[in-house]
Design an enzyme around this catalytic site. Structure first.
Site, short mmCIF file in Angstrom:
data_model
loop_
_atom_site.label_atom_id
_atom_site.label_comp_id
_atom_site.label_asym_id
_atom_site.label_seq_id
_atom_site.Cartn_x
_atom_site.Cartn_y
_atom_site.Cartn_z
N LYS A 129 73.98 55.87 24.37
CA LYS A 129 75.24 56.23 23.71
C LYS A 129 75.05 56.26 22.20
O LYS A 129 74.27 55.48 21.66
CB LYS A 129 76.34 55.19 24.01
N LYS A 179 73.36 51.14 19.73
CA LYS A 179 73.88 49.97 19.00
C LYS A 179 73.47 48.63 19.64
O LYS A 179 73.48 47.60 18.96
CB LYS A 179 75.40 50.10 18.99
N TYR A 180 73.12 48.66 20.92
CA TYR A 180 72.89 47.38 21.61
C TYR A 180 71.72 46.62 20.98
O TYR A 180 70.60 47.14 20.89
CB TYR A 180 72.63 47.60 23.10
N GLY A 181 72.01 45.40 20.59
CA GLY A 181 70.98 44.56 19.97
C GLY A 181 70.43 45.19 18.72
O GLY A 181 69.28 44.97 18.36
N ASP A 182 71.24 46.01 18.05
CA ASP A 182 70.82 46.69 16.84
C ASP A 182 69.53 47.50 17.09
O ASP A 182 68.61 47.49 16.26
CB ASP A 182 70.61 45.67 15.72
#
Ligand SMILES: NC(=O)c1ccc[n+]([C@@H]2O[C@H](COP(=O)([O-])OP(=O)(O)OC[C@H]3O[C@@H](n4cnc5c(N)ncnc54)[C@H](OP(=O)(O)O)[C@@H]3O)[C@@H](O)[C@H]2O)c1
Length: 333
Positions: free
Chosen positions: A96, A69-72
């Site tokens: 994750k 999910k980080y930074g899409d």
């Protein structure tokens, strides 16, 4: 500065005692809200991300924390690009899966078999590798049975796409992890061997049950937001409502959570100990976790290379038993 290696929970692998966090890589804020459908402020841009990865690796760090999910997706992609010029085997990569990936798509999230199987391939593709060392469930999923996800996760380990399993917790629900690992034990599946909870000198919800559970079951505890989004660096003063240079503090939860009397009382103790050991508050806050017998490795976040170098300097800070106890005794917010 020497970053030591520690054993990752009950696994057989060794990781740096400070992990590098990449939550803010490519994270775009539009009016303080994380969004990717409009122009906004990028917390850590691509060039800065590579500089942070270089600085961490050059200091001897090997343990990189990211998430789908980080930074899409940008965080994983940039780590993958960066690894092209490095030896993959020198790094322990943790990612994750679980948090919502596409607004409005109920199947693009969670720990159901469909999403886990599909998403691991997307993660591996972006990271440019055929395995991750550690796959965390980003959160517990109440909509999928633990039998289903423990079985699916076991399949990912057996396929060789994942080496070890972890679970990250928003709430300190120790019993859920015990329940999942009981299923794994009964069925002969790979269990969770690492946890990822929020923990800092002023975020102590896991002290009561979660950390004792980790200790008792031999689970690693890799902690997030160990500087309370920068609050524990000492750059905020009583009466402040935010900080114009900080994107971390732009989050509306920041002031409510940390800019409190109890928070500043804790900071006073941190600053006093910092003067005694000639270290900055950020270094003492991290050193406290490095000395903590139940913590495996805090994940450091930094928005500049200077911040990162300061934070990694925590590995050179020695605390006496008395200093450790005084820090441990501060009230949580
Ligand atoms: N599992 C999960 O749900 C979860 C959740 C959150 C985070 N994480 C992981 O944990 C990592 C760390 O989290 P975090 O970013 O919240 O950590 P943090 O260490 O609590 O906060 C990092 C922020 O504090 C400020 N800062 C850090 N060092 C500083 C220094 N020396 N001087 C001044 N300011 C400093 C910077 O923000 P400014 O410069 O903007 O002030 C930086 O971005 C993440 O990258 C991610 O990998 C996991």
């Amino acid at each position: 500065m020497t970053i030591d290696r520690v054993r990752l929970g009950s696994t057989g692998i060794k990781v740096s005692e400070l992990s590098l966090g990449t939550w803010r890589f490519g994270r775009r804020l539009v009016d303080g809200e994380e969004r990717y459908d409009a122009e906004g402020i990028v917390e850590t841009n691509e060039e800065r991300a590579y500089a942070l990865l270089d600085a961490y690796a050059d200091a001897g760090g090997n343990f990189i924390d990211t998430a789908d999910k980080y930074g899409d997706g940008r965080a994983e992609q940039w780590i993958g690009n960066w690894l092209e010029d490095r030896n993959r085997a020198d790094y322990v990569l943790a990612t994750k899966i679980c948090r919502p990936r596409r607004e409005g798509d109920p199947n693009a999230q969670g720990l159901n078999r469909r999403h886990l199987r599909r998403q691991i391939d997307i993660c591996l593709d972006r990271l440019g590798t055929d395995y991750v060392d550690l796959l965390y469930c980003h959160r517990w999923d109440d909509e999928t049975s633990a039998e289903e996800f423990m079985r699916t996760l076991n399949g990912l380990v057996e396929s060789g796409k994942v080496n070890y399993l972890g679970i990250s917790s928003g709430k300190p629900d120790a019993w859920k992890i015990v329940k999942a690992n009981e299923i794994a034990r009964r069925e002969g599946y790979e269990p969770f061997t690492v946890t990822q909870p929020r923990y800092s000198l002023v975020d102590r919800a896991i002290d009561a049950n979660y950390l004792p559970m980790c200790r008792d079951y031999g689970l690693g505890a890799v902690t997030w937001s160990p500087l309370a989004w920068g609050f524990l660096t000492g750059k905020y003063s009583r009466g402040d409502t935010g900080h114009e240079d900080s994107t971390a503090a732009a989050d509306e939860r920041f002031a409510e959570r940390y800019l409190t009397d109890e928070g500043f009382d804790a900071l006073d103790v941190l600053q006093t100990v910092g003067e005694e050991v000639e270290a900055t508050p950020a270094q003492v806050a991290l050193a406290w976790q490095l000395h903590h017998p139940d913590i495996t490795a805090p994940i450091v976040g930094a928005s500049t290379v200077e911040q990162l170098r300061e934070n990694l300097g925590a590995t050179d800070v020695s605390l006496s038993e008395d200093q450790f106890e005084r820090l441990s005794a501060v009230d949580s917010v």
